[in-house]
Design an enzyme around this catalytic site. Structure first.
Site, PDB file in Angstrom:
ATOM      1  N   LYS A 176       0.866  -1.197  -0.277  1.00  0.00           N
ATOM      2  CA  LYS A 176       0.403   0.056  -0.344  1.00  0.00           C
ATOM      3  C   LYS A 176       0.807   2.032   0.501  1.00  0.00           C
ATOM      4  CE  LYS A 176      -2.553   0.866   3.220  1.00  0.00           C
ATOM      5  NZ  LYS A 176      -2.793   2.429   4.344  1.00  0.00           N
ATOM      6  N   GLY A 213      -4.503   7.583   5.394  1.00  0.00           N
ATOM      7  CA  GLY A 213      -3.762   9.029   5.833  1.00  0.00           C
ATOM      8  C   GLY A 213      -2.896   8.831   5.518  1.00  0.00           C
ATOM      9  N   ARG A 251      -8.956  11.803  12.598  1.00  0.00           N
ATOM     10  CA  ARG A 251      -7.094  11.494  12.716  1.00  0.00           C
ATOM     11  C   ARG A 251      -6.458  13.070  12.619  1.00  0.00           C
ATOM     12  NH1 ARG A 251      -5.464   6.962   9.624  1.00  0.00           N
ATOM     13  NH2 ARG A 251      -4.073   6.719  10.354  1.00  0.00           N
ATOM     14  N   SER A 276       7.342   9.053  12.145  1.00  0.00           N
ATOM     15  CA  SER A 276       5.811   8.448  11.871  1.00  0.00           C
ATOM     16  C   SER A 276       6.764   8.796   9.886  1.00  0.00           C
ATOM     17  CB  SER A 276       4.784   9.536  11.523  1.00  0.00           C
ATOM     18  OG  SER A 276       4.499  10.022  10.262  1.00  0.00           O
ATOM     19  N   ASP A 280       2.141  -1.384  11.880  1.00  0.00           N
ATOM     20  CA  ASP A 280       0.405  -1.646  11.093  1.00  0.00           C
ATOM     21  C   ASP A 280       0.247  -3.649  11.782  1.00  0.00           C
ATOM     22  OD1 ASP A 280       0.182   0.761  10.140  1.00  0.00           O
ATOM     23  OD2 ASP A 280       1.112  -0.077   8.171  1.00  0.00           O
ATOM     24  N   ARG A 334      -7.071   1.451  17.780  1.00  0.00           N
ATOM     25  CA  ARG A 334      -6.376   0.072  17.033  1.00  0.00           C
ATOM     26  C   ARG A 334      -6.425  -0.372  19.143  1.00  0.00           C
ATOM     27  NH1 ARG A 334      -3.495  -0.058  11.370  1.00  0.00           N
ATOM     28  NH2 ARG A 334      -5.286   0.503  10.368  1.00  0.00           N
TER      29      ARG A 334
HETATM   30  C1  S3P Z   1       2.404   4.741   6.368  1.00  0.00           C
HETATM   31  C2  S3P Z   1       2.624   5.166   7.352  1.00  0.00           C
HETATM   32  C3  S3P Z   1       2.261   4.690   8.933  1.00  0.00           C
HETATM   33  C4  S3P Z   1       1.618   3.138   8.539  1.00  0.00           C
HETATM   34  C5  S3P Z   1       0.625   3.979   7.056  1.00  0.00           C
HETATM   35  C6  S3P Z   1       0.913   3.632   6.001  1.00  0.00           C
HETATM   36  C7  S3P Z   1       2.674   5.225   5.176  1.00  0.00           C
HETATM   37  O1  S3P Z   1       1.604   5.252   9.040  1.00  0.00           O
HETATM   38  O2  S3P Z   1       0.711   2.798   9.663  1.00  0.00           O
HETATM   39  O3  S3P Z   1      -0.361   2.933   7.139  1.00  0.00           O
HETATM   40  O4  S3P Z   1       2.237   4.492   3.653  1.00  0.00           O
HETATM   41  O5  S3P Z   1       3.633   6.138   5.053  1.00  0.00           O
HETATM   42  P1  S3P Z   1       2.435   6.751  10.159  1.00  0.00           P
HETATM   43  O6  S3P Z   1       3.303   7.372   9.232  1.00  0.00           O
HETATM   44  O7  S3P Z   1       1.447   7.821  10.934  1.00  0.00           O
HETATM   45  O8  S3P Z   1       2.915   5.800  11.268  1.00  0.00           O
END
Ligand code: S3P
Length: 449
Positions: free
Chosen positions: A39, A112, A141, A186, A336, A367
């Site tokens: 993803k 997100g 969020r 993050s 995740d 979660r």
């Molecule tokens: C992601 C980063 C993570 C992850 C999300 C996908 C990404 O979130 O939990 O499913 O693709 O950059 P955070 O950056 O908020 O930790």
């Protein structure tokens, strides 16, 4: 006769109930599984393709709802993106700095990654106005984690609750570079700032407290951006006013989706599965390390590198798991996978502690609360901690009525838990799985038979 009966019932309101009935004690899982495309990498391939010059070709794109949201947003910003499919998606980029002003609100749906990464690009497009929103989950969020650093760069962003919640309105500006010390590890925050820095004169640096997934760094480099990485301090610096050029991207299978099968085969006795073509980027393999600590029997086969990302096939055989403590710098490398790790812990000997994972409370659902409540309905002993969970293993599970809270990873984690529960489990709002894994139920059925 099959040892498990799996049915998907669609309700009048299009919501789906996934019903899993263990009809005999000797269910086991066998076969080879292909998981859908990663993803995180799928989003980035669409986004970088859209802002690059020339054509980008993407093989193995995830056809989930989240990348569809990204594709629709970037189409509205002017990129030409062919119909999404796994074989070949073509993106004709518009070149950095060339977004058109969309005639409507950009809808990031449940994603997100879409909204936060896109914000960095929108905020740095001077003279254009944008509005972004998402579904009920996304609108609750926190956006301050990206709005604050973007404002430090000079961005103009407005939204509800003191500019912290979507819908957000953005008046694009010429930004100034900053060195941002992120309080959280993050990848969404890091990538948002790097993408803002891409279109900003000078050098923009992000330092994070622990290393988060590095797909943006790898792909930005491959598309031609000037990027330097300091692994000692977990810092990345990008040089602005870059030119990106279309690339061929091959998306590996998503280790976060593979995790469901790794844990299913580990906990269901007598099972053996091979999960093929899984991305094993070291910033994502915390799940393999955690499962190794728990005594899982997983072998990495056929290791190779595909389009700048390490890939392998993962062979897993069932084994008696034991408890462990999961905390500290490993957390961003398996964030995740924690809902499904909680399921593994229910079947492990001893008490598993998961901490330093308060981020779980601001994912597609809370979660920590949702997993504790739903697993406890099935007879587990899960205690919420402010930043994690304490799970007493060995309780076993019984069928119950449980709910995904519209969170894809909760829906799939509960399905795997049901495989090892006595009796019948009904998972409400199971359609959420399509966010990241549209064929999840088909694969589940195929390996149970
Ligand atoms: C992601 C980063 C993570 C992850 C999300 C996908 C990404 O979130 O939990 O499913 O693709 O950059 P955070 O950056 O908020 O930790």
């Amino acid at each position: 006769m099959s040892a498990a009966v799996i049915t998907l019932e669609t309700q009048a309101n299009a919501s789906q109930n996934l019903i899993i009935q263990r009809s005999s004690a000797d269910v086991s899982l066998h076969g080879r599984v292909q998981v859908p495309g990663d993803k995180s990498i799928s989003h980035r391939a669409l986004m970088l393709g859209a802002i690059a010059e020339g054509e980008t070709e993407i093989q193995g794109l995830l056809l989930g709802e989240d990348p569809r949201s990204t594709a629709n947003c970037f189409r509205a910003l002017g990129a030409e993106i062919s119909e999404l499919n796994t074989e070949l998606v073509k993106v004709r980029g518009i070149g950095l700095g060339n977004f058109q002003e969309p005639v409507d609100i950009l809808d990031a749906g449940n994603s997100g990654t879409t909204i936060r990464l896109m914000l960095g690009l929108l905020a740095s497009h001077p003279g254009r106005f944008f509005a972004v929103t998402g579904d009920g989950s996304l609108r609750s969020r926190p956006m301050s984690r990206v709005v604050n650093p973007l404002q430090q760069m000079g961005a103009q962003i407005w939204g509800r609750k003191g500019n912290t919640l979507a819908p957000l309105a953005i008046q694009g500006q010429a930004l100034k570079p900053i060195h941002y010390h992120s309080p959280i590890a993050s990848a969404q925050v890091k990538s948002c700032i790097l993408l803002a820095g891409l279109n900003t004169e000078g050098q923009t640096t992000v330092t994070e407290p622990a290393l988060s997934r590095d797909h943006s760094e790898r792909m930005l480099k491959a598309f031609g951006a000037e990027l330097s990485i300091d692994p000692e301090t977990n810092s990345v610096t990008i040089t602005g006013n870059a030119k990106l050029y279309g690339q061929k991207v091959v998306v590996p299978g998503d280790i976060s989706s593979a995790a469901f099968w790794l844990i299913a085969a580990s906990i269901v006795p007598g099972s053996e599965l091979v999960v093929e073509n899984v991305g094993v980027n070291p910033t994502r393999t915390g799940i393999l390390e955690a499962l190794e600590m728990m005594g899982a029997d997983i072998q990495m086969e056929n290791q190779r590198e595909v389009a700048g990302e390490p890939v392998a096939d993962l062979r897993v055989r069932s084994s008696q798991l034991k408890s462990c403590t999961i905390a500290g710098d490993i957390i961003p490398r398996l964030i995740d996978e924690i809902p499904i790790l909680a399921v593994a812990a229910v079947f492990a000997e001893g008490t598993t502690i998961i901490k330093d994972a308060a981020e779980l409370r601001v994912k597609e659902s809370d979660r920590i609360t949702v997993m504790a409540q739903q697993l406890n309905k099935m007879g587990a002993k899960v205690t919420e901690l402010p930043d994690g969970m304490e799970i007493t293993g060995g309780t076993g599970l019984v069928g119950a009525e449980v709910d995904s809270h519209t969170d894809h990873r909760i829906a799939m984690s509960l399905a795997i838990a049901s495989l090892n529960a006595i009796g019948t489990t009904t998972i409400y709002r199971a359609e959420a799985a399509a966010i990241s894994y549209p064929n999840f139920t088909d694969t589940l059925v195929s390996i149970c038979q």
